[in-house]
Design a protein around this motif. Sequence first.
Motif, PDB file in Angstrom:
ATOM      1  N   GLU A 183      -1.534  10.979   6.045  1.00  0.00           N
ATOM      2  CA  GLU A 183      -0.835  11.527   4.831  1.00  0.00           C
ATOM      3  C   GLU A 183       0.690  11.415   4.757  1.00  0.00           C
ATOM      4  N   THR A 184       0.557  10.410   3.827  1.00  0.00           N
ATOM      5  CA  THR A 184       2.148   9.937   3.077  1.00  0.00           C
ATOM      6  C   THR A 184       2.750  11.269   2.386  1.00  0.00           C
TER       7      THR A 184
ATOM      8  N   SER B 263       0.697  -0.889  -0.043  1.00  0.00           N
ATOM      9  CA  SER B 263      -0.272   0.415  -0.201  1.00  0.00           C
ATOM     10  C   SER B 263       1.246   1.066  -0.355  1.00  0.00           C
ATOM     11  N   ARG B 264       0.314   2.617  -0.055  1.00  0.00           N
ATOM     12  CA  ARG B 264       1.201   4.066   0.503  1.00  0.00           C
ATOM     13  C   ARG B 264       2.095   3.794   1.421  1.00  0.00           C
TER      14      ARG B 264
ATOM     15  N   GLN C  61      -8.458  -1.592   9.110  1.00  0.00           N
ATOM     16  CA  GLN C  61      -8.162  -0.040   9.160  1.00  0.00           C
ATOM     17  C   GLN C  61      -9.970   1.207   8.819  1.00  0.00           C
ATOM     18  N   ARG C  62     -10.997  -0.482   9.056  1.00  0.00           N
ATOM     19  CA  ARG C  62     -12.488   0.404   9.953  1.00  0.00           C
ATOM     20  C   ARG C  62     -12.579   0.103  11.145  1.00  0.00           C
TER      21      ARG C  62
ATOM     22  N   GLY D 277      -9.860   6.164   7.663  1.00  0.00           N
ATOM     23  CA  GLY D 277      -9.836   4.530   7.529  1.00  0.00           C
ATOM     24  C   GLY D 277      -8.655   4.132   6.291  1.00  0.00           C
ATOM     25  N   LYS D 278      -7.652   5.414   6.231  1.00  0.00           N
ATOM     26  CA  LYS D 278      -6.424   4.886   5.574  1.00  0.00           C
ATOM     27  C   LYS D 278      -5.322   5.137   5.931  1.00  0.00           C
ATOM     28  N   VAL D 279      -4.642   4.105   5.529  1.00  0.00           N
ATOM     29  CA  VAL D 279      -3.462   3.467   5.779  1.00  0.00           C
ATOM     30  C   VAL D 279      -2.042   4.324   4.318  1.00  0.00           C
ATOM     31  N   PRO D 280      -0.950   4.658   5.651  1.00  0.00           N
ATOM     32  CA  PRO D 280       0.198   4.989   6.399  1.00  0.00           C
ATOM     33  C   PRO D 280      -0.824   6.445   7.517  1.00  0.00           C
TER      34      PRO D 280
ATOM     35  N   LEU E 297      -5.548  -4.532   5.689  1.00  0.00           N
ATOM     36  CA  LEU E 297      -6.300  -4.099   5.243  1.00  0.00           C
ATOM     37  C   LEU E 297      -7.281  -5.035   4.804  1.00  0.00           C
TER      38      LEU E 297
HETATM   39  N1  LIG Z   1      -4.336  10.122   0.486  1.00  0.00           N
HETATM   40  C1  LIG Z   1      -3.418   8.858   1.523  1.00  0.00           C
HETATM   41  C2  LIG Z   1      -3.989   7.800   0.199  1.00  0.00           C
HETATM   42  C3  LIG Z   1      -3.769   6.960   1.263  1.00  0.00           C
HETATM   43  C4  LIG Z   1      -4.747   5.703   0.747  1.00  0.00           C
HETATM   44  O1  LIG Z   1      -5.614   5.809  -0.142  1.00  0.00           O
HETATM   45  N2  LIG Z   1      -4.427   4.542   0.883  1.00  0.00           N
HETATM   46  C5  LIG Z   1      -5.285   3.136   1.288  1.00  0.00           C
HETATM   47  C6  LIG Z   1      -3.777   1.753   1.016  1.00  0.00           C
HETATM   48  S1  LIG Z   1      -2.405   2.205  -0.194  1.00  0.00           S
HETATM   49  C7  LIG Z   1      -6.017   2.698   2.183  1.00  0.00           C
HETATM   50  O2  LIG Z   1      -5.768   2.736   2.828  1.00  0.00           O
HETATM   51  N3  LIG Z   1      -6.822   1.999   1.695  1.00  0.00           N
HETATM   52  C8  LIG Z   1      -7.995   1.130   2.783  1.00  0.00           C
HETATM   53  C9  LIG Z   1      -9.327   1.808   2.478  1.00  0.00           C
HETATM   54  O3  LIG Z   1      -9.964   1.952   1.742  1.00  0.00           O
HETATM   55  O4  LIG Z   1     -10.296   1.269   3.250  1.00  0.00           O
HETATM   56  C10 LIG Z   1      -2.827   9.054   1.581  1.00  0.00           C
HETATM   57  O5  LIG Z   1      -1.693   9.939   0.546  1.00  0.00           O
HETATM   58  O6  LIG Z   1      -1.442   8.488   2.601  1.00  0.00           O
END
Ligand SMILES: N[C@@H](CCC(=O)N[C@@H](CS)C(=O)NCC(=O)O)C(=O)O
Length: 205
Positions: A63-64, A9-10, A37-38, A49-52, A32
């Motif tokens: 935000e990466t 993932s990111r 994440q939720r 609900g997103k990594v990292p 994930l």
């Molecule tokens: N804008 C965020 C995007 C983060 C993102 O989209 N992460 C994805 C993995 S690459 C994630 O956590 N997806 C899980 C989901 O949305 O349920 C960043 O740059 O960190």
Amino acid sequence: MKFYYSPGSRSSTVLWMLEEVGAPYDIELINLKAGAQRSPEYLAINPMGKVPAIAHNGAVVTETAAICCYLADAFPHAGLAPAIGDPLRGPYLKWLFYAPSCIEPAMIENAANIELTPRGMTGWGSYDRVMATLRGAVGKASPYLLGERFTTADVVIGATLRFGMSFKTIPELPEFVAYAERLEERPALQRQIAIEADYARQITG
Ligand SMILES: N[C@@H](CCC(=O)N[C@@H](CS)C(=O)NCC(=O)O)C(=O)O
């Protein structure tokens, strides 16, 4: 420092950055595929609900590109950011912001095969303009984006290019491939790839 991470993932970009910085960190695996994440616990860290994400010195950063920027400033001994006042700070910040604000939306628009209008409102211009801009900058990287000095801009742009080429959302242009190969000589990126492979195995069993 706690690092909320999922392989593939990111968060791989931040893993590479952490390895470049060399400060100790503990990984908290957010699976994930299992929907971790939720969970309420993780949503309290990142309501998106997103990594990292990272937690460091009482601050949570998500935000990466922001995390990478934060780490470069929090650990200046690593020498990964031009100081405020250094003329290189301008292009450095430009490349950090360019990845999430231009490359990512351009890639997604192109991969989804849609064309948003009016074009003047799409901040990334177009996929072709973004790729041409990147090709120009990366083609001149000697050996890095800001010249002799490796910076966090190379982590953020380099990881975005590697990710895009692996998913075929960015073309394997000779300039991109040569730059990625130079980056792959960095021990920190090699460690990231090895750590990532271990975690990917853990998740898939
Ligand atoms: N804008 C965020 C995007 C983060 C993102 O989209 N992460 C994805 C993995 S690459 C994630 O956590 N997806 C899980 C989901 O949305 O349920 C960043 O740059 O960190």
